[in-house]
Design a protein around this motif. Structure first.
Motif, PDB file in Angstrom:
ATOM      1  N   VAL A 161       0.850  -1.193   0.000  1.00  0.00           N
ATOM      2  CA  VAL A 161       0.000   0.000   0.000  1.00  0.00           C
ATOM      3  C   VAL A 161       0.889   1.248   0.000  1.00  0.00           C
ATOM      4  N   THR A 162       1.948   1.199   0.773  1.00  0.00           N
ATOM      5  CA  THR A 162       2.888   2.329   0.813  1.00  0.00           C
ATOM      6  C   THR A 162       3.508   2.563  -0.574  1.00  0.00           C
ATOM      7  N   ARG A 163       3.733   1.504  -1.301  1.00  0.00           N
ATOM      8  CA  ARG A 163       4.296   1.620  -2.662  1.00  0.00           C
ATOM      9  C   ARG A 163       3.294   2.279  -3.617  1.00  0.00           C
ATOM     10  N   TRP A 170      -1.383   6.845   4.578  1.00  0.00           N
ATOM     11  CA  TRP A 170      -2.641   6.088   4.478  1.00  0.00           C
ATOM     12  C   TRP A 170      -2.944   5.334   5.777  1.00  0.00           C
ATOM     13  N   LYS A 171      -1.862   5.045   6.557  1.00  0.00           N
ATOM     14  CA  LYS A 171      -2.055   4.255   7.785  1.00  0.00           C
ATOM     15  C   LYS A 171      -2.959   4.974   8.787  1.00  0.00           C
ATOM     16  N   ARG A 177     -10.232   3.827  10.812  1.00  0.00           N
ATOM     17  CA  ARG A 177     -11.283   2.876  10.414  1.00  0.00           C
ATOM     18  C   ARG A 177     -11.282   1.676  11.373  1.00  0.00           C
ATOM     19  N   GLY A 178     -10.083   1.190  11.720  1.00  0.00           N
ATOM     20  CA  GLY A 178      -9.948   0.060  12.641  1.00  0.00           C
ATOM     21  C   GLY A 178     -10.535   0.384  14.008  1.00  0.00           C
ATOM     22  N   TYR A 191      -9.251   7.680   1.433  1.00  0.00           N
ATOM     23  CA  TYR A 191      -8.167   7.050   0.661  1.00  0.00           C
ATOM     24  C   TYR A 191      -8.048   7.706  -0.724  1.00  0.00           C
ATOM     25  N   VAL A 192      -9.198   7.976  -1.335  1.00  0.00           N
ATOM     26  CA  VAL A 192      -9.186   8.585  -2.669  1.00  0.00           C
ATOM     27  C   VAL A 192      -8.655  10.017  -2.582  1.00  0.00           C
TER      28      VAL A 192
END
Ligand SMILES: C[S@@+](CC[C@H](N)C(=O)[O-])C[C@H]1O[C@@H](n2cnc3c(N)ncnc32)[C@H](O)[C@@H]1O
Length: 271
Positions: A161-163, A170-171, A177-178, A191-192
């Motif tokens: 995801v980082t890539r 993003w974390k 969300r978690g 995210y978008v």
């Protein structure tokens, strides 16, 4: 349908230049099967090679899978030197692909990964190609695989995801969300937005996005479009809407492109 509709209108804006260049980094086999039409439909490379007029001076494409590449090579043979092929990892050879594009020529890139394959460094390389030669960067239309891709990858493969993003901010969204402080839909929107911010940092003036859902309305992915060109923005805005209308007219509601409400968002630029 979106790519096809955009490229025919984009080609018309290139009449004075006499041609344009297409980049297709995750090219596929050249053909797809439409379950709604029950018939084969052209894939991205053939759509770009067929678009016009004027037609593309060159469509430069990469497909990593040897079997898919063989099929695509066969299907693009009749286009001669207009079809420029790479059987390789697009992220590794994007520089070689860009070398085929004169730095002042109009150019459009379609980036259609299945999951997490598109690296941010590739998006950056495309954005940088015409720097200091033209006020217009290469336009990019990207499949951003929220629900099919990185949301599922995040727990076990955060590095992928980082890539995609080129950073790990993003974390923060993932953690909120978690913890349940934001809903799945809010997280998706964030995210978008975060991805769109990356295009602002690269200097793009406008980013549009459109969500693509499954037939039952559940989210699949977003299409993200980045441009510096007012005409490009107007065309894509029109295409995002027109294709939706056309799909519903032609095929009824149960289609691959069926939309939820609020389909088009403008993440950057004046509203
Ligand atoms: C979603 S499909 C592309 C569909 C195609 N754009 C079309 O319109 O039919 C993604 C393709 O990218 C290829 N691929 C995956 N990773 C790649 C990479 N790093 N470089 C080049 N091709 C890649 C896959 O083999 C697959 O054929």
């Amino acid at each position: 349908m979106i790519l096809d509709a955009y490229l025919s209108a984009f080609a018309k804006t290139c009449q004075r230049a006499g041609g344009w260049y297409g980049l297709d980094l995750f090219a596929g086999t050249g053909l797809n099967w439409s379950t709604t039409r029950d018939a084969p439909i052209n894939g991205s490379t053939l759509i770009a090679l067929e678009a016009g007029s004027p037609e593309a001076t060159k469509v430069i494409f990469a497909e990593r899978h040897p079997g898919a590449f063989a099929a695509l090579s066969h299907r693009t043979k009749s286009y001669g030197e207009r079809a420029f092929r790479f059987n390789d990892d697009a992220n590794r050879i994007v520089g070689d692909m860009l070398e085929q594009i004169p730095r002042r020529a109009p150019a459009f890139a379609f980036l259609d990964p299945e999951g997490s394959e598109l690296e941010w460094s590739t998006v950056e390389a495309i954005a940088g190609h015409k720097r200091s030669h033209s006020r217009f960067k290469i336009e990019q239309l990207i499949l951003f695989p929220t629900d099919m891709g990185f949301v599922r990858l995040a727990p076990d493969h955060p590095e992928l995801v980082t890539r995609i993003y080129g950073h790990d901010r993003w974390k923060q969204i993932y953690e909120r969300r978690g913890a349940g402080t934001i809903s799945a839909e809010q997280a998706r929107g964030e995210y978008v937005r975060l991805y769109a911010e990356g295009f602002a940092e690269l200097g793009y003036e406008t980013v549009l996005d459109r969500q693509i859902t499954k037939q039952n309305g559940s989210p699949m992915y977003f299409l993200i479009f980045a441009t510096d060109n007012d005409t490009g923005e107007k065309i894509m805005d029109w295409v995002f809407d027109r294709v939706r209308m056309r799909v519903i007219e032609e095929l009824g509601q149960a289609t691959l492109f069926e939309m939820e409400s609020g389909p088009r968002e403008r993440r950057l630029g004046d509203s």
